[in-house]
Design a protein around this motif. Structure first.
Motif, PDB file in Angstrom:
ATOM      1  N   GLY A   1       0.827  -1.196   0.000  1.00 39.77           N
ATOM      2  CA  GLY A   1       0.000   0.000   0.000  1.00 39.77           C
ATOM      3  C   GLY A   1       0.863   1.248   0.000  1.00 39.77           C
ATOM      4  O   GLY A   1       1.957   1.257   0.564  1.00 39.77           O
TER       5      GLY A   1
ATOM      6  N   LEU B   1     -12.313  -2.668  -5.219  1.00 40.42           N
ATOM      7  CA  LEU B   1     -11.646  -2.542  -3.924  1.00 40.42           C
ATOM      8  C   LEU B   1     -12.603  -1.957  -2.882  1.00 40.42           C
ATOM      9  O   LEU B   1     -13.529  -1.215  -3.217  1.00 40.42           O
TER      10      LEU B   1
ATOM     11  N   ASN C   1      -0.881  -3.629   2.946  1.00 40.12           N
ATOM     12  CA  ASN C   1      -1.395  -3.432   1.579  1.00 40.12           C
ATOM     13  C   ASN C   1      -2.453  -2.338   1.475  1.00 40.12           C
ATOM     14  O   ASN C   1      -3.042  -2.143   0.415  1.00 40.12           O
ATOM     15  N   GLN C   2      -2.685  -1.635   2.559  1.00 40.00           N
ATOM     16  CA  GLN C   2      -3.703  -0.582   2.545  1.00 40.00           C
ATOM     17  C   GLN C   2      -3.133   0.724   1.992  1.00 40.00           C
ATOM     18  O   GLN C   2      -2.050   1.150   2.361  1.00 40.00           O
TER      19      GLN C   2
ATOM     20  N   ASP D   1      -9.197  -1.514   1.593  1.00 43.29           N
ATOM     21  CA  ASP D   1      -8.076  -1.369   0.667  1.00 43.29           C
ATOM     22  C   ASP D   1      -7.552   0.060   0.553  1.00 43.29           C
ATOM     23  O   ASP D   1      -6.365   0.274   0.333  1.00 43.29           O
TER      24      ASP D   1
ATOM     25  N   THR E   1     -13.376   0.635  -0.091  1.00 49.94           N
ATOM     26  CA  THR E   1     -12.875   1.984   0.174  1.00 49.94           C
ATOM     27  C   THR E   1     -13.658   2.659   1.293  1.00 49.94           C
ATOM     28  O   THR E   1     -14.799   2.299   1.589  1.00 49.94           O
TER      29      THR E   1
END
Length: 201
Positions: A34, A62, A158-159, A127, A64
């Protein structure tokens, strides 16, 4: 005709060199995680860019979320669209600080919304999180800088995080992977033109 052929050959050679450079950069970019994006500066388009990134992420399926500071209770075109497509919103809803003129109330409202943001920064299923106008909360000392930085840096690997607003603190810029500065050349409002529905809000 000969000159045209030479121009075409030179153009093709330039484009081939450019392609090789671009391909080399693409091949060198192997890390996947991320990223933190900061969109700052005095020009119009910071929030618009942030919401564009959210819309792009939604388009790719994704998950959000959006945390909005400063913004009031008035209609927000992006919220109208994105909530219908699964984006979670947390809005400070007090309006601009020069409208409330109550620092204690503003700090309490900012803190409440920030707590929702902190939960999002601990949620691996999210995400991308947009912190719209967060920079002002740090400039006005409404939120603790170290706490904000710590939560963003220690989010799930991974954010993605997008932060918008003028005057981004140097520490935000330091932890960011991508920083864009939007500069104002002209603005319709300065010429006496009212903010337009669907364009400005």
């Amino acid at each position: 005709m000969v000159d045209e052929n030479r121009k075409a050959e030179r153009h093709q050679a330039r484009m081939q060199r450019l392609k090789e450079k671009v391909d080399a950069k693409i091949n060198a970019a192997t890390e996947e995680r991320g990223i933190i994006i900061v969109i700052t500066g005095n020009g119009k388009g910071k929030s618009t860019s942030g919401f564009g990134t959210v819309a792009r992420a939604v388009g790719h399926g994704l998950k959000t979320a959006v945390v909005q500071f400063i913004k009031g209770t008035w209609a927000c075109g992006e919220r109208e669209l994105l909530e219908k497509n699964g984006t979670e919103f947390h809005v400070m809803a007090t309006g601009f600080t020069w409208e409330t003129q109550n620092k204690a109330a503003d700090i309490a409202a900012a803190e409440k919304v920030w707590q929702a943001g902190k939960k999002l920064l601990n949620d691996e299923s999210v995400d991308l999180v947009l912190f719209d106008e967060l920079t002002y909360m740090l400039s006005y000392d409404y939120l603790d800088l170290d706490e904000v930085l710590d939560a963003i840096v220690n989010r799930p690997v991974n954010q993605h995080v997008v932060i918008t607003g003028r005057g981004a603190h140097k520490s935000l810029i330091e932890i960011a992977d991508t920083v864009s500065e939007v500069q104002s050349v002209k603005h319709a409002f300065e010429a006496g033109i009212k903010a337009q529905k669907g364009i400005d809000w």
